[in-house]
Write a protein that holds these residues in place. Sequence first.
Motif, mmCIF file in Angstrom:
data_model
loop_
_atom_site.group_PDB
_atom_site.id
_atom_site.type_symbol
_atom_site.label_atom_id
_atom_site.label_comp_id
_atom_site.label_asym_id
_atom_site.label_seq_id
_atom_site.Cartn_x
_atom_site.Cartn_y
_atom_site.Cartn_z
ATOM 1 N N ILE A 189 -16.534 9.145 -0.690
ATOM 2 C CA ILE A 189 -16.066 8.993 -2.070
ATOM 3 C C ILE A 189 -14.605 9.436 -2.200
ATOM 4 N N LYS A 190 -14.270 10.545 -1.567
ATOM 5 C CA LYS A 190 -12.889 11.042 -1.615
ATOM 6 C C LYS A 190 -11.926 10.003 -1.039
ATOM 7 N N ASN A 191 -12.308 9.384 0.070
ATOM 8 C CA ASN A 191 -11.431 8.401 0.696
ATOM 9 C C ASN A 191 -11.392 7.093 -0.070
ATOM 10 N N LEU A 192 -12.493 6.707 -0.693
ATOM 11 C CA LEU A 192 -12.476 5.515 -1.545
ATOM 12 C C LEU A 192 -11.524 5.740 -2.716
ATOM 13 N N ASP A 193 -11.577 6.921 -3.305
ATOM 14 C CA ASP A 193 -10.682 7.249 -4.409
ATOM 15 C C ASP A 193 -9.222 7.196 -3.947
ATOM 16 N N SER A 194 -8.925 7.755 -2.789
ATOM 17 C CA SER A 194 -7.553 7.733 -2.258
ATOM 18 C C SER A 194 -7.077 6.309 -2.036
ATOM 19 N N TRP A 195 -7.960 5.464 -1.534
ATOM 20 C CA TRP A 195 -7.599 4.070 -1.276
ATOM 21 C C TRP A 195 -7.313 3.347 -2.591
ATOM 22 N N ILE A 196 -8.147 3.566 -3.589
ATOM 23 C CA ILE A 196 -7.927 2.916 -4.886
ATOM 24 C C ILE A 196 -6.642 3.422 -5.530
ATOM 25 N N ILE A 197 -6.361 4.711 -5.408
ATOM 26 C CA ILE A 197 -5.101 5.255 -5.935
ATOM 27 C C ILE A 197 -3.911 4.602 -5.240
ATOM 28 N N ALA A 198 -3.996 4.427 -3.928
ATOM 29 C CA ALA A 198 -2.909 3.766 -3.185
ATOM 30 C C ALA A 198 -2.720 2.333 -3.680
ATOM 31 N N ILE A 199 -3.814 1.654 -3.967
ATOM 32 C CA ILE A 199 -3.715 0.279 -4.482
ATOM 33 C C ILE A 199 -3.134 0.278 -5.895
ATOM 34 N N GLU A 200 -3.572 1.229 -6.727
ATOM 35 C CA GLU A 200 -3.022 1.323 -8.085
ATOM 36 C C GLU A 200 -1.511 1.574 -8.040
ATOM 37 N N THR A 201 -1.076 2.424 -7.129
ATOM 38 C CA THR A 201 0.356 2.702 -6.980
ATOM 39 C C THR A 201 1.098 1.457 -6.528
ATOM 40 N N TRP A 202 0.509 0.730 -5.611
ATOM 41 C CA TRP A 202 1.097 -0.524 -5.132
ATOM 42 C C TRP A 202 1.264 -1.507 -6.283
ATOM 43 N N VAL A 203 0.229 -1.660 -7.102
ATOM 44 C CA VAL A 203 0.288 -2.576 -8.249
ATOM 45 C C VAL A 203 1.369 -2.104 -9.226
ATOM 46 N N ASP A 204 1.416 -0.795 -9.487
ATOM 47 C CA ASP A 204 2.441 -0.262 -10.392
ATOM 48 C C ASP A 204 3.843 -0.527 -9.854
ATOM 49 N N ASN A 205 4.026 -0.356 -8.547
ATOM 50 C CA ASN A 205 5.345 -0.603 -7.945
ATOM 51 C C ASN A 205 5.744 -2.063 -8.064
ATOM 52 N N SER A 230 4.678 -4.130 -10.299
ATOM 53 C CA SER A 230 4.876 -4.355 -11.734
ATOM 54 C C SER A 230 6.265 -3.922 -12.186
ATOM 55 N N SER A 231 6.756 -2.825 -11.620
ATOM 56 C CA SER A 231 8.075 -2.318 -12.025
ATOM 57 C C SER A 231 9.202 -2.891 -11.172
ATOM 58 N N GLY A 232 8.876 -3.849 -10.294
ATOM 59 C CA GLY A 232 9.890 -4.498 -9.472
ATOM 60 C C GLY A 232 10.312 -3.693 -8.264
ATOM 61 N N MET A 233 9.548 -2.674 -7.906
ATOM 62 C CA MET A 233 9.924 -1.808 -6.776
ATOM 63 C C MET A 233 9.306 -2.244 -5.447
ATOM 64 N N GLY A 234 8.518 -3.281 -5.443
ATOM 65 C CA GLY A 234 7.900 -3.701 -4.190
ATOM 66 C C GLY A 234 7.599 -5.189 -4.215
ATOM 67 N N ASP A 235 7.354 -5.719 -3.043
ATOM 68 C CA ASP A 235 6.960 -7.119 -2.979
ATOM 69 C C ASP A 235 5.434 -7.197 -2.958
ATOM 70 N N GLY A 236 4.898 -8.350 -2.690
ATOM 71 C CA GLY A 236 3.457 -8.537 -2.731
ATOM 72 C C GLY A 236 2.703 -8.031 -1.517
ATOM 73 N N SER A 237 3.412 -7.606 -0.481
ATOM 74 C CA SER A 237 2.697 -7.157 0.710
ATOM 75 C C SER A 237 2.259 -5.703 0.547
ATOM 76 N N PRO A 238 1.079 -5.394 1.060
ATOM 77 C CA PRO A 238 0.560 -4.022 0.873
ATOM 78 C C PRO A 238 1.368 -3.012 1.673
ATOM 79 N N PRO A 239 1.659 -1.870 1.068
ATOM 80 C CA PRO A 239 2.377 -0.824 1.803
ATOM 81 C C PRO A 239 1.472 -0.206 2.873
ATOM 82 N N GLN A 240 2.081 0.483 3.793
ATOM 83 C CA GLN A 240 1.355 1.088 4.907
ATOM 84 C C GLN A 240 0.286 2.059 4.425
ATOM 85 N N VAL A 241 0.539 2.766 3.327
ATOM 86 C CA VAL A 241 -0.435 3.742 2.845
ATOM 87 C C VAL A 241 -1.749 3.063 2.452
#
Length: 166
Positions: A113-129, A131-142
């Motif tokens: 559960i802890k790792n699933l939460d960490s993974w979802i947080i990483a995805i949420e951060t990716w989506v936020d980035n 959204s704010s123009g700070m990243g492209d569509g490819s998933p970050p290493q995290v």
Amino acid sequence: MNEGTAVVVGAIIGALSSFASTFLANLHNDKIRRNQWQRQSWRDTYTAFTASIERAVERNSIKGSLADSPPDVSGARAKVSEMRSHFYDANRIKTTIVLEGPDDVAAASRELIKNLDSWIIAIETWVDNVSSGMGDGSPPQVVQDTFGELDRCSTKFMRAAQGALK
């Protein structure tokens, strides 16, 4: 002791022996049934838990949404919301696993559960980035790293659960 008394004592001893053996056999059968019921209860709980985890992971088609031009951030956020919903289901079921044990399965479920939460947080951060123009569509290493850890924890949970059901 006369013959009549010996017959009565013998009958009482025989009746008590019969009662005791029947009682012990029933006690043993009850224990077997209780163990079977416990294993089935654990099996059902573990199945529901892993199904919730799998549903959360299946919703990870976010890469396609973010790779679009322009990125479909609202579609990605909707998928993350679905993932979170399945995470909450799995976390609720984890509580049952922790309460009922065994300890190694409970520990593996908490780690998963802890790792699933960490993974979802990483995805949420990716989506936020994105959204704010700070990243492209490819998933970050995290995102990739946390998914690898999630996969390792999933395997650990499955091994512990299989061991408990033997």
